[in-house]
Design a protein around this motif. Sequence first.
Motif, PDB file in Angstrom:
ATOM      1  N   ASN A 122      30.226  32.274  -3.969  1.00 38.86           N
ATOM      2  CA  ASN A 122      30.529  32.686  -2.558  1.00 38.86           C
ATOM      3  C   ASN A 122      31.015  34.000  -2.119  1.00 38.86           C
ATOM      4  OD1 ASN A 122      30.018  29.663  -1.650  1.00 38.86           O
ATOM      5  ND2 ASN A 122      32.282  29.264  -1.908  1.00 38.86           N
ATOM      6  N   THR A 123      30.136  34.711  -2.939  1.00 38.69           N
ATOM      7  CA  THR A 123      30.193  36.346  -2.969  1.00 38.69           C
ATOM      8  C   THR A 123      29.033  37.124  -2.890  1.00 38.69           C
ATOM      9  OG1 THR A 123      32.262  35.887  -4.335  1.00 38.69           O
ATOM     10  CG2 THR A 123      31.365  38.141  -4.340  1.00 38.69           C
ATOM     11  N   SER A 124      29.026  38.316  -2.140  1.00 32.67           N
ATOM     12  CA  SER A 124      27.963  39.107  -1.969  1.00 32.67           C
ATOM     13  C   SER A 124      28.420  40.592  -2.562  1.00 32.67           C
ATOM     14  CB  SER A 124      27.307  39.089  -0.845  1.00 32.67           C
ATOM     15  OG  SER A 124      28.231  39.723   0.238  1.00 32.67           O
ATOM     16  N   TYR A 125      27.576  41.266  -3.122  1.00 35.24           N
ATOM     17  CA  TYR A 125      28.053  42.604  -3.769  1.00 35.24           C
ATOM     18  C   TYR A 125      26.902  43.828  -3.175  1.00 35.24           C
ATOM     19  CZ  TYR A 125      29.954  39.242  -7.211  1.00 35.24           C
ATOM     20  OH  TYR A 125      30.488  38.336  -7.633  1.00 35.24           O
ATOM     21  N   LEU A 126      27.537  44.815  -3.220  1.00 29.70           N
ATOM     22  CA  LEU A 126      26.744  45.959  -2.948  1.00 29.70           C
ATOM     23  C   LEU A 126      27.097  46.924  -3.999  1.00 29.70           C
ATOM     24  CD1 LEU A 126      24.709  47.424  -0.871  1.00 29.70           C
ATOM     25  CD2 LEU A 126      26.942  48.551   0.097  1.00 29.70           C
ATOM     26  N   GLN A 127      26.397  47.236  -4.892  1.00 30.96           N
ATOM     27  CA  GLN A 127      26.277  48.047  -6.016  1.00 30.96           C
ATOM     28  C   GLN A 127      25.634  49.518  -5.342  1.00 30.96           C
ATOM     29  OE1 GLN A 127      27.574  47.631  -9.309  1.00 30.96           O
ATOM     30  NE2 GLN A 127      27.425  49.831  -9.188  1.00 30.96           N
ATOM     31  N   MET A 128      26.592  50.427  -5.315  1.00 34.35           N
ATOM     32  CA  MET A 128      26.487  51.621  -5.168  1.00 34.35           C
ATOM     33  C   MET A 128      26.358  52.758  -6.266  1.00 34.35           C
ATOM     34  SD  MET A 128      28.515  51.681  -1.493  1.00 34.35           S
ATOM     35  CE  MET A 128      29.964  51.634  -2.290  1.00 34.35           C
ATOM     36  N   ASN A 129      25.321  53.402  -6.487  1.00 36.26           N
ATOM     37  CA  ASN A 129      25.314  54.370  -7.429  1.00 36.26           C
ATOM     38  C   ASN A 129      24.856  55.719  -7.013  1.00 36.26           C
ATOM     39  OD1 ASN A 129      25.601  52.532  -9.459  1.00 36.26           O
ATOM     40  ND2 ASN A 129      23.465  51.708  -9.559  1.00 36.26           N
ATOM     41  N   SER A 130      25.126  56.731  -7.661  1.00 39.32           N
ATOM     42  CA  SER A 130      24.826  58.270  -7.265  1.00 39.32           C
ATOM     43  C   SER A 130      25.133  58.374  -5.922  1.00 39.32           C
ATOM     44  CB  SER A 130      23.235  58.377  -7.447  1.00 39.32           C
ATOM     45  OG  SER A 130      22.713  58.266  -8.620  1.00 39.32           O
TER      46      SER A 130
ATOM     47  N   ALA B 189      33.454  34.998   0.412  1.00 36.62           N
ATOM     48  CA  ALA B 189      33.428  34.120   1.851  1.00 36.62           C
ATOM     49  C   ALA B 189      34.128  32.884   1.434  1.00 36.62           C
ATOM     50  CB  ALA B 189      31.806  33.882   2.110  1.00 36.62           C
ATOM     51  N   SER B 190      34.352  32.373   2.526  1.00 30.60           N
ATOM     52  CA  SER B 190      35.081  30.893   2.729  1.00 30.60           C
ATOM     53  C   SER B 190      34.557  30.432   3.829  1.00 30.60           C
ATOM     54  CB  SER B 190      36.654  30.919   2.468  1.00 30.60           C
ATOM     55  OG  SER B 190      37.109  31.698   3.690  1.00 30.60           O
ATOM     56  N   GLY B 191      34.527  28.982   3.893  1.00 29.22           N
ATOM     57  CA  GLY B 191      33.940  28.408   5.003  1.00 29.22           C
ATOM     58  C   GLY B 191      32.678  27.455   4.946  1.00 29.22           C
ATOM     59  N   ARG B 192      32.055  27.190   5.727  1.00 26.08           N
ATOM     60  CA  ARG B 192      30.766  26.374   5.643  1.00 26.08           C
ATOM     61  C   ARG B 192      29.502  27.100   5.288  1.00 26.08           C
ATOM     62  NH1 ARG B 192      31.294  21.911  10.718  1.00 26.08           N
ATOM     63  NH2 ARG B 192      33.465  21.268  10.104  1.00 26.08           N
ATOM     64  N   THR B 193      28.817  26.408   4.504  1.00 27.85           N
ATOM     65  CA  THR B 193      27.347  26.758   4.074  1.00 27.85           C
ATOM     66  C   THR B 193      27.270  28.395   4.015  1.00 27.85           C
ATOM     67  OG1 THR B 193      26.791  26.821   6.384  1.00 27.85           O
ATOM     68  CG2 THR B 193      26.648  24.663   5.370  1.00 27.85           C
ATOM     69  N   PHE B 194      27.834  28.916   2.971  1.00 28.62           N
ATOM     70  CA  PHE B 194      27.450  30.235   2.689  1.00 28.62           C
ATOM     71  C   PHE B 194      26.048  30.512   2.365  1.00 28.62           C
ATOM     72  CE2 PHE B 194      27.383  33.218  -0.827  1.00 28.62           C
ATOM     73  CZ  PHE B 194      27.583  34.264  -0.163  1.00 28.62           C
ATOM     74  N   SER B 195      25.811  29.459   1.490  1.00 33.43           N
ATOM     75  CA  SER B 195      24.343  29.637   0.526  1.00 33.43           C
ATOM     76  C   SER B 195      23.320  29.702   1.683  1.00 33.43           C
ATOM     77  CB  SER B 195      24.154  28.572  -0.388  1.00 33.43           C
ATOM     78  OG  SER B 195      24.039  27.262   0.143  1.00 33.43           O
TER      79      SER B 195
END
Length: 124
Positions: A77-85, A24-30
Motif C-alpha cells: 500500500n505504498t508508492s514511491y518517488l525516487q529522485m536522483n541528480s 496509503a490506508s483505506g479502501r482499494t489502494f490498488s
Amino acid sequence: QVQLVESGGGLVQAGGSLRLSCAASGRTFSGYAMGWFRQTPGKERELVAAINWNGRITDYLSSVKGRFSISRDNAKNTSYLQMNSLKPEDTAVYYCAAASDFYALVARSGANYWGQGTQVTVSS
C-alpha cells in the motif's frame, strides 16, 4: 476513503538523491492511480509524476525525466518517488495524490485524495 501520508523529505545537496514514500490506508489502494505533485510559494501546484493502477502507464514532468522515477508496491500500500541528480530548482513541498482516473489526474490534477506534503530542499 483513502488516507495518504508522505515521508522521506529533507535537505540534500545538489546532485544527491532522495526517495519519497507515500503510505496509503483505506479502501482499494490498488485500484487508484497515484501521483506526486510539488509546489513552491507563489506558484501553482504542478504534477511531477504519475502512475496508473497497474503500473503500465507513467507520466513525468519534462524537467524531471531521466532523473525521477515513480513506482508502486500495491502489496505494501505504498508508492514511491525516487529522485536522483537533484537540483536546487527541485526544492518544493511534495504532495502525494490518489485518483480514480489516471488521465484526469494528469490532465487537470483531478485527485480524489491528497497527503499533507513533505518538504524537499536542495542546496548548492
